[in-house]
Structures are given as structure tokens and as C-alpha cells.
Design a protein around this motif. Structure first.
Motif, mmCIF file in Angstrom:
data_model
loop_
_atom_site.group_PDB
_atom_site.id
_atom_site.type_symbol
_atom_site.label_atom_id
_atom_site.label_comp_id
_atom_site.label_asym_id
_atom_site.label_seq_id
_atom_site.Cartn_x
_atom_site.Cartn_y
_atom_site.Cartn_z
ATOM 1 N N MET A 145 3.867 -3.465 13.738
ATOM 2 C CA MET A 145 4.430 -2.130 13.605
ATOM 3 C C MET A 145 5.840 -2.188 13.025
ATOM 4 O O MET A 145 6.483 -3.245 12.981
ATOM 5 N N ASN A 146 6.313 -1.025 12.569
ATOM 6 C CA ASN A 146 7.686 -0.923 12.091
ATOM 7 C C ASN A 146 8.658 -1.221 13.230
ATOM 8 O O ASN A 146 8.356 -1.001 14.404
ATOM 9 N N ASP A 147 9.845 -1.659 12.880
ATOM 10 C CA ASP A 147 10.841 -2.027 13.889
ATOM 11 C C ASP A 147 11.226 -0.854 14.773
ATOM 12 O O ASP A 147 11.523 -1.016 15.958
ATOM 13 N N SER A 197 8.061 -3.971 17.835
ATOM 14 C CA SER A 197 8.116 -5.264 17.171
ATOM 15 C C SER A 197 6.952 -6.140 17.601
ATOM 16 O O SER A 197 6.882 -7.313 17.261
ATOM 17 N N GLU A 198 6.030 -5.569 18.360
ATOM 18 C CA GLU A 198 4.923 -6.335 18.915
ATOM 19 C C GLU A 198 3.876 -6.613 17.833
ATOM 20 O O GLU A 198 3.545 -5.746 17.029
ATOM 21 N N THR A 199 3.363 -7.802 17.837
ATOM 22 C CA THR A 199 2.247 -8.161 16.962
ATOM 23 C C THR A 199 0.947 -7.845 17.682
ATOM 24 O O THR A 199 0.726 -8.300 18.803
ATOM 25 N N ARG A 200 0.084 -7.077 17.041
ATOM 26 C CA ARG A 200 -1.116 -6.617 17.698
ATOM 27 C C ARG A 200 -2.336 -7.247 17.054
ATOM 28 O O ARG A 200 -2.385 -7.453 15.844
ATOM 29 N N THR A 201 -3.341 -7.499 17.834
ATOM 30 C CA THR A 201 -4.602 -7.999 17.340
ATOM 31 C C THR A 201 -5.581 -6.863 17.311
ATOM 32 O O THR A 201 -5.723 -6.115 18.283
ATOM 33 N N ASP A 250 0.837 -1.197 0.000
ATOM 34 C CA ASP A 250 0.000 0.000 0.000
ATOM 35 C C ASP A 250 0.870 1.244 0.000
ATOM 36 O O ASP A 250 1.916 1.294 0.667
ATOM 37 N N SER A 251 0.448 2.248 -0.742
ATOM 38 C CA SER A 251 1.215 3.494 -0.822
ATOM 39 C C SER A 251 1.254 4.231 0.508
ATOM 40 O O SER A 251 2.074 5.128 0.702
ATOM 41 N N ARG A 252 0.406 3.850 1.458
ATOM 42 C CA ARG A 252 0.386 4.504 2.769
ATOM 43 C C ARG A 252 1.453 3.941 3.702
ATOM 44 O O ARG A 252 1.589 4.415 4.823
ATOM 45 N N GLY A 253 2.200 2.929 3.234
ATOM 46 C CA GLY A 253 3.365 2.520 4.008
ATOM 47 C C GLY A 253 3.375 1.107 4.543
ATOM 48 O O GLY A 253 4.294 0.753 5.284
ATOM 49 N N TRP A 254 2.398 0.296 4.206
ATOM 50 C CA TRP A 254 2.388 -1.062 4.727
ATOM 51 C C TRP A 254 2.141 -2.076 3.599
ATOM 52 O O TRP A 254 1.731 -1.731 2.497
ATOM 53 N N THR A 255 2.371 -3.336 3.951
ATOM 54 C CA THR A 255 2.048 -4.445 3.065
ATOM 55 C C THR A 255 0.904 -5.229 3.680
ATOM 56 O O THR A 255 0.917 -5.520 4.875
ATOM 57 N N VAL A 256 -0.105 -5.545 2.867
ATOM 58 C CA VAL A 256 -1.271 -6.266 3.357
ATOM 59 C C VAL A 256 -1.406 -7.575 2.593
ATOM 60 O O VAL A 256 -1.133 -7.642 1.387
ATOM 61 N N PHE A 257 -1.813 -8.624 3.315
ATOM 62 C CA PHE A 257 -2.027 -9.927 2.705
ATOM 63 C C PHE A 257 -3.404 -10.457 3.090
ATOM 64 O O PHE A 257 -3.885 -10.242 4.205
ATOM 65 N N THR A 317 -1.676 5.737 12.985
ATOM 66 C CA THR A 317 -0.834 4.552 13.143
ATOM 67 C C THR A 317 -0.467 3.990 11.779
ATOM 68 O O THR A 317 -1.350 3.700 10.956
ATOM 69 N N ILE A 318 0.826 3.865 11.535
ATOM 70 C CA ILE A 318 1.291 3.326 10.256
ATOM 71 C C ILE A 318 2.028 2.011 10.519
ATOM 72 O O ILE A 318 3.187 2.005 10.931
ATOM 73 N N PRO A 319 1.367 0.886 10.314
ATOM 74 C CA PRO A 319 2.025 -0.398 10.555
ATOM 75 C C PRO A 319 2.948 -0.775 9.394
ATOM 76 O O PRO A 319 2.946 -0.135 8.344
ATOM 77 N N GLN A 320 3.711 -1.803 9.615
ATOM 78 C CA GLN A 320 4.569 -2.334 8.565
ATOM 79 C C GLN A 320 3.870 -3.449 7.799
ATOM 80 O O GLN A 320 4.089 -3.630 6.602
ATOM 81 N N PHE A 321 3.006 -4.180 8.486
ATOM 82 C CA PHE A 321 2.413 -5.377 7.916
ATOM 83 C C PHE A 321 1.000 -5.541 8.447
ATOM 84 O O PHE A 321 0.741 -5.353 9.644
ATOM 85 N N ILE A 322 0.068 -5.879 7.565
ATOM 86 C CA ILE A 322 -1.310 -6.176 7.950
ATOM 87 C C ILE A 322 -1.691 -7.517 7.340
ATOM 88 O O ILE A 322 -1.396 -7.784 6.175
ATOM 89 N N SER A 323 -2.351 -8.351 8.129
ATOM 90 C CA SER A 323 -2.833 -9.630 7.623
ATOM 91 C C SER A 323 -4.305 -9.790 7.956
ATOM 92 O O SER A 323 -4.713 -9.642 9.102
ATOM 93 N N VAL A 324 -5.089 -10.077 6.918
ATOM 94 C CA VAL A 324 -6.493 -10.441 7.108
ATOM 95 C C VAL A 324 -6.729 -11.816 6.482
ATOM 96 O O VAL A 324 -7.799 -12.104 5.950
ATOM 97 N N GLN A 325 -5.693 -12.640 6.512
ATOM 98 C CA GLN A 325 -5.806 -13.997 5.995
ATOM 99 C C GLN A 325 -6.929 -14.744 6.709
ATOM 100 O O GLN A 325 -7.635 -15.557 6.112
ATOM 101 N N TYR A 326 -7.082 -14.437 8.011
ATOM 102 C CA TYR A 326 -8.188 -14.981 8.791
ATOM 103 C C TYR A 326 -9.046 -13.797 9.230
ATOM 104 O O TYR A 326 -8.683 -13.087 10.177
ATOM 105 N N PRO A 327 -10.148 -13.546 8.565
ATOM 106 C CA PRO A 327 -10.920 -12.314 8.824
ATOM 107 C C PRO A 327 -11.447 -12.217 10.251
ATOM 108 O O PRO A 327 -11.700 -11.116 10.734
#
Length: 246
Positions: A232-234, A238-242, A181-188, A215-225
Motif C-alpha cells: 500500500m501507499n505510505d 506500509s504493510e506488505t500484503r499477500t 499503471d494509470s490506476r496508480g500502481w507499479t506492477v512487476f 483499494t489502490i496499492p503502490q506496488f504489485i508483484s506477480v514475479q512468483y505467480p
């Protein structure tokens, strides 16, 4: 004497049949082709100048399909005195798959073939991993092995309308389909098609919530909706948030 005359007559007849220009095929008439030219098809067939009596339609159909995997079907018919008709059906590409420095077209069944000319409306996908190959068609051994599973093709087509105009879909064997995404993250989104519409809706809600909170994360996953998450960015965490649904 009679037998000799009959044998000589048959030999002369066979000679005339094979040599008279009247029975020589000028070129095959090709129907149904779009991207593959009639000249290219005739070059593979090799019937030009051949006697109509030496033409074997089934062998010619097999030869064409083996040389052109982008042909979904081929029918060859021969008629006296010197006519050969070839009716073909070309595979229609739906995906432009790019990986490393190579690219290929893929049809709706997952069969890959060499691009010819141009095609409108293709979904571009950058492969970060090799996709799982599809099963062979046992009923037709001439069908090329599928480059990717049909389920993956269906998932790509289902996700394509949601890809932003300034992004290109990507595929990773671990996380499935997504984009940067152009807003700064990768989504899967994974590769399941049954809940793809729900995944897209969940992602849009989550993305809007993150932007509103700055909030600008580094990675977003909705593989499991039912359990989307972001990382978040390093330099932030480095915490994974739900997602809490806010």
C-alpha cells in the motif's frame, strides 16, 4: 635474353591489368540492404576505382561487419572483368530500449545496434537498470556481444501484448519487467517466460479484485505467480500484503 623478355612481358601485363580502366570496379552492387544505403556500404568497402585483381572478398566482408553491427551476414564475390557483388542481411529490431538519455534497437538475439530510419511494431522498454549481457558467440567472433540475454528478449516479447496502451514497459534488475499503471500502481512480473501467461492472468484477477474493493496499492508483484503480493501507499499502510485469492 628469353628470361628478360618474359620478365618484361609479365611486368607490362601486370601494369596493364592494374591500370586499364576495363578492370576497374565502378562500384559494388549491393543486394539485400534495406536501411543501410548502398552508398554507405560502398564508402566502407572502398572498392570504387580499384582493380578487380586487388579485391579480397573475405577482407571486405570482415570490414563491413566490423563497421555495421546491424549486419547479420555479409557475402562478397568478385567477377571479371570488374564486378563486385555484396549480399547482406540486416538485423531486424524487435525492441526499442531507452535508458537515461540514449536509446538503441535490439534484435531477437539481444544484439543492440544504432537505429536507422524507422521500424514498425517495436516494443518500447525504459531501462531503469542495465540488463544482463548475453554470452559471446564463440563460433563467430564478428558477432557483437549481446546487449541483453535472449531470455530477457523473449520475456519482453511475451509480456508486450499485456501492456496497457497508455503505459510503457519498464525494466528493473531487482523486480524484472513491468509498467506503471494509470490506476496508480507499479506492477512487476519478473523475467521468467515459462509462466508469463499465468503471471498475466493472476495479475488481471488481482487488479480487478483490488479495484472492486476500492483499494489502490503502490506496488504489485506477480514475479512468483503462486505468491503474488501488493504494498500500500505510505499514507495508507506500509504493510506488505499477500493476496488471499479474493
Amino acid at each position: 635474353l628469353t628470361s628478360s623478355l618474359v620478365a618484361v612481358s609479365l611486368a607490362v601485363l601486370i601494369y596493364l591489368v592494374l591500370t586499364l580502366p576495363f578492370f576497374h570496379v565502378p562500384a559494388a552492387t549491393v543486394l539485400g540492404n534495406d536501411r543501410i544505403s548502398g552508398e554507405d556500404i560502398n564508402a566502407v568497402l572502398g572498392v570504387t576505382g580499384q582493380s578487380i585483381f586487388t579485391i579480397k572478398p573475405e577482407d571486405l566482408a570482415v570490414r563491413l561487419r566490423m563497421n555495421y553491427p546491424d549486419l547479420a551476414s555479409v557475402e562478397v564475390k568478385a567477377y571479371l572483368p570488374n564486378h563486385v557483388y555484396v549480399t547482406v542481411s540486416e538485423r531486424q529490431p524487435v525492441i526499442l530500449w531507452q535508458q537515461d538519455d540514449a536509446y538503441t534497437w535490439v534484435d531477437s538475439m539481444g544484439v543492440a545496434f544504432h537505429p536507422r530510419g524507422s521500424a514498425d511494431g517495436l516494443v518500447s522498454v525504459i531501462g531503469l537498470s542495465i540488463p544482463p549481457s548475453g554470452a559471446a558467440v564463440m563460433s563467430d567472433p564478428l558477432v557483437p556481444p549481446a546487449f541483453m540475454q535472449k531470455e530477457l528478449v523473449d520475456a519482453i516479447l511475451a509480456l508486450a501484448p499485456a501492456v496497457p496502451a497508455d503505459s510503457t514497459m519498464i525494466y528493473d534488475s531487482s523486480d524484472g519487467l513491468g509498467w506503471k499503471d494509470s490506476r496508480g500502481w507499479t506492477v512487476f512480473f519478473g523475467t521468467g517466460t515459462d509462466t508469463m501467461a499465468l503471471k498475466i492472468q493472476v495479475y488481471q484477477t488481482l487488479a480487478n479484485s483490488l479495484v472492486e474493493r476500492g483499494t489502490i496499492p503502490q506496488f504489485i508483484s506477480v514475479q512468483y505467480p503462486e505468491a503474488p503480493y501488493y504494498r500500500m501507499n505510505d499514507d495508507q499502510s506500509s504493510e506488505t500484503r499477500t493476496d488471499d485469492g479474493q
